[in-house]
Design a protein around this motif. Structure first.
Motif, PDB file in Angstrom:
ATOM      1  N   THR A 165     -23.185  24.916 -49.785  1.00 33.35           N
ATOM      2  CA  THR A 165     -24.286  24.893 -48.826  1.00 33.35           C
ATOM      3  C   THR A 165     -23.728  25.227 -47.454  1.00 33.35           C
ATOM      4  O   THR A 165     -22.820  24.549 -46.973  1.00 33.35           O
ATOM      5  N   LEU A 166     -24.240  26.285 -46.833  1.00 34.99           N
ATOM      6  CA  LEU A 166     -23.818  26.687 -45.486  1.00 34.99           C
ATOM      7  C   LEU A 166     -24.950  26.384 -44.517  1.00 34.99           C
ATOM      8  O   LEU A 166     -26.088  26.796 -44.747  1.00 34.99           O
ATOM      9  N   VAL A 167     -24.643  25.647 -43.459  1.00 34.38           N
ATOM     10  CA  VAL A 167     -25.660  25.202 -42.508  1.00 34.38           C
ATOM     11  C   VAL A 167     -25.357  25.741 -41.115  1.00 34.38           C
ATOM     12  O   VAL A 167     -24.249  25.572 -40.607  1.00 34.38           O
ATOM     13  N   ILE A 168     -26.354  26.400 -40.522  1.00 34.36           N
ATOM     14  CA  ILE A 168     -26.249  26.840 -39.131  1.00 34.36           C
ATOM     15  C   ILE A 168     -27.204  25.984 -38.318  1.00 34.36           C
ATOM     16  O   ILE A 168     -28.419  25.987 -38.553  1.00 34.36           O
ATOM     17  N   GLN A 169     -26.663  25.212 -37.367  1.00 37.06           N
ATOM     18  CA  GLN A 169     -27.466  24.326 -36.533  1.00 37.06           C
ATOM     19  C   GLN A 169     -27.740  24.976 -35.180  1.00 37.06           C
ATOM     20  O   GLN A 169     -26.970  25.811 -34.712  1.00 37.06           O
ATOM     21  N   GLU A 170     -28.827  24.540 -34.562  1.00 39.55           N
ATOM     22  CA  GLU A 170     -29.096  24.975 -33.194  1.00 39.55           C
ATOM     23  C   GLU A 170     -28.013  24.430 -32.267  1.00 39.55           C
ATOM     24  O   GLU A 170     -27.511  23.332 -32.456  1.00 39.55           O
ATOM     25  N   ASP A 171     -27.664  25.198 -31.249  1.00 41.31           N
ATOM     26  CA  ASP A 171     -26.685  24.731 -30.267  1.00 41.31           C
ATOM     27  C   ASP A 171     -27.318  23.694 -29.349  1.00 41.31           C
ATOM     28  O   ASP A 171     -28.499  23.775 -29.003  1.00 41.31           O
TER      29      ASP A 171
ATOM     30  N   VAL B  72     -20.065  23.657 -43.772  1.00 40.19           N
ATOM     31  CA  VAL B  72     -20.006  23.973 -45.200  1.00 40.19           C
ATOM     32  C   VAL B  72     -19.942  22.681 -46.013  1.00 40.19           C
ATOM     33  O   VAL B  72     -19.080  21.841 -45.784  1.00 40.19           O
ATOM     34  N   ASN B  73     -20.894  22.526 -46.927  1.00 37.25           N
ATOM     35  CA  ASN B  73     -20.889  21.424 -47.892  1.00 37.25           C
ATOM     36  C   ASN B  73     -20.570  21.967 -49.279  1.00 37.25           C
ATOM     37  O   ASN B  73     -21.087  23.021 -49.664  1.00 37.25           O
ATOM     38  N   CYS B  74     -19.776  21.236 -50.027  1.00 39.24           N
ATOM     39  CA  CYS B  74     -19.623  21.524 -51.446  1.00 39.24           C
ATOM     40  C   CYS B  74     -20.663  20.712 -52.205  1.00 39.24           C
ATOM     41  O   CYS B  74     -20.908  19.555 -51.880  1.00 39.24           O
ATOM     42  N   GLY B  75     -21.286  21.330 -53.195  1.00 38.36           N
ATOM     43  CA  GLY B  75     -22.327  20.660 -53.960  1.00 38.36           C
ATOM     44  C   GLY B  75     -21.796  19.894 -55.151  1.00 38.36           C
ATOM     45  O   GLY B  75     -20.601  19.920 -55.473  1.00 38.36           O
ATOM     46  N   ASP B  76     -22.712  19.187 -55.829  1.00 40.52           N
ATOM     47  CA  ASP B  76     -22.351  18.363 -56.984  1.00 40.52           C
ATOM     48  C   ASP B  76     -21.662  19.157 -58.085  1.00 40.52           C
ATOM     49  O   ASP B  76     -20.771  18.654 -58.762  1.00 40.52           O
ATOM     50  N   TYR B  77     -22.088  20.415 -58.271  1.00 40.95           N
ATOM     51  CA  TYR B  77     -21.524  21.206 -59.365  1.00 40.95           C
ATOM     52  C   TYR B  77     -20.019  21.395 -59.192  1.00 40.95           C
ATOM     53  O   TYR B  77     -19.255  21.325 -60.159  1.00 40.95           O
ATOM     54  N   ILE B  78     -19.581  21.605 -57.943  1.00 44.75           N
ATOM     55  CA  ILE B  78     -18.142  21.741 -57.690  1.00 44.75           C
ATOM     56  C   ILE B  78     -17.439  20.415 -57.948  1.00 44.75           C
ATOM     57  O   ILE B  78     -16.345  20.376 -58.536  1.00 44.75           O
TER      58      ILE B  78
END
Length: 209
Positions: free
Chosen positions: A81-87, A115-121
């Motif tokens: 999971t890739l997350v882009i947050q507002e500044d 970057v989050n690693c998910g349950d599958y990993i």
């Protein structure tokens, strides 16, 4: 948007190469399972309402703790999971990760991607790479984040990297019908492909209308 989607796939592929090496494999090990994954990957834009919004209060009541939760504590089901947050969105709330027995804010950094690693990993690595427990807490302003869920190929079957896959992973719960609470990788994945695994996850929370 199509160009941006492709670029997010490229970034994810580079991360996957690093993950492969962190698991003592050749850098191309996991990428072999990801060819074609861009077809089923997902990109979503999330809008979290401010906690003092009338509709939020109506839904969650007046309890100050409950109505500040934009996304309840969870681990991601999938791969990356890739997350882009507002500044500079501190007043708009924050992404938080449960680490060292407390919630830690993941502050936005300009030009960065969380970057989050998910349950599958976590499952196929036997917990060697953990899927982090995280949540979103609302602030006083609207909050936006762009989230890219990167998946391997639908038919990918990544071998267990530890023993026979019976490592107990305490953060994971098999939400499928008849699923076991002991969270063993061999029972959650079994001989399923990634696509079958993730479809089963979605089916377990589907509501009848």
């Amino acid at each position: 948007m199509s160009k941006f989607y492709t670029e997010m796939c490229d970034v994810s592929n580079a991360i996957v190469q690093g993950l492969s090496m962190s698991l003592d494999q050749d850098q191309s090990y996991l990428t072999e399972f990801c060819h074609g994954g861009e077809i089923i990957s997902l990109m979503r834009l999330f809008h979290y309402l401010p906690y003092d919004n009338a509709d939020v209060s109506k839904t969650f009541g007046d309890d100050s703790e409950n109505n500040k939760i934009g996304s309840s504590p969870h681990t991601d089901w999938g791969f990356l999971t890739l997350v882009i947050q507002e500044d500079e969105q501190r007043e708009a709330g924050s992404l938080e990760c449960f680490f060292e027995n407390e919630w830690q804010s993941i502050d936005p950094v300009e030009g960065s991607i969380v970057v989050n690693c998910g349950d599958y990993i976590s499952l196929f690595s036997g917990g060697r790479i953990k899927s982090p427990l995280h949540r979103v807490v609302n602030g006083g302003n609207d909050r936006y984040s762009l989230v890219f869920f990167y998946y391997p190929n639908f038919d990918a079957k990544i071998p267990f990297m530890v023993g026979d896959g019976d490592e107990n992973l305490s953060l994971l719960h098999d939400q499928g019908a008849g699923g076991s609470d002991d969270n063993k990788a061999s029972e959650i994945i079994g001989d399923r492909s990634f696509g079958e695994y993730i479809a089963r996850k979605w089916a377990s929370v589907q509501r009848e209308v």
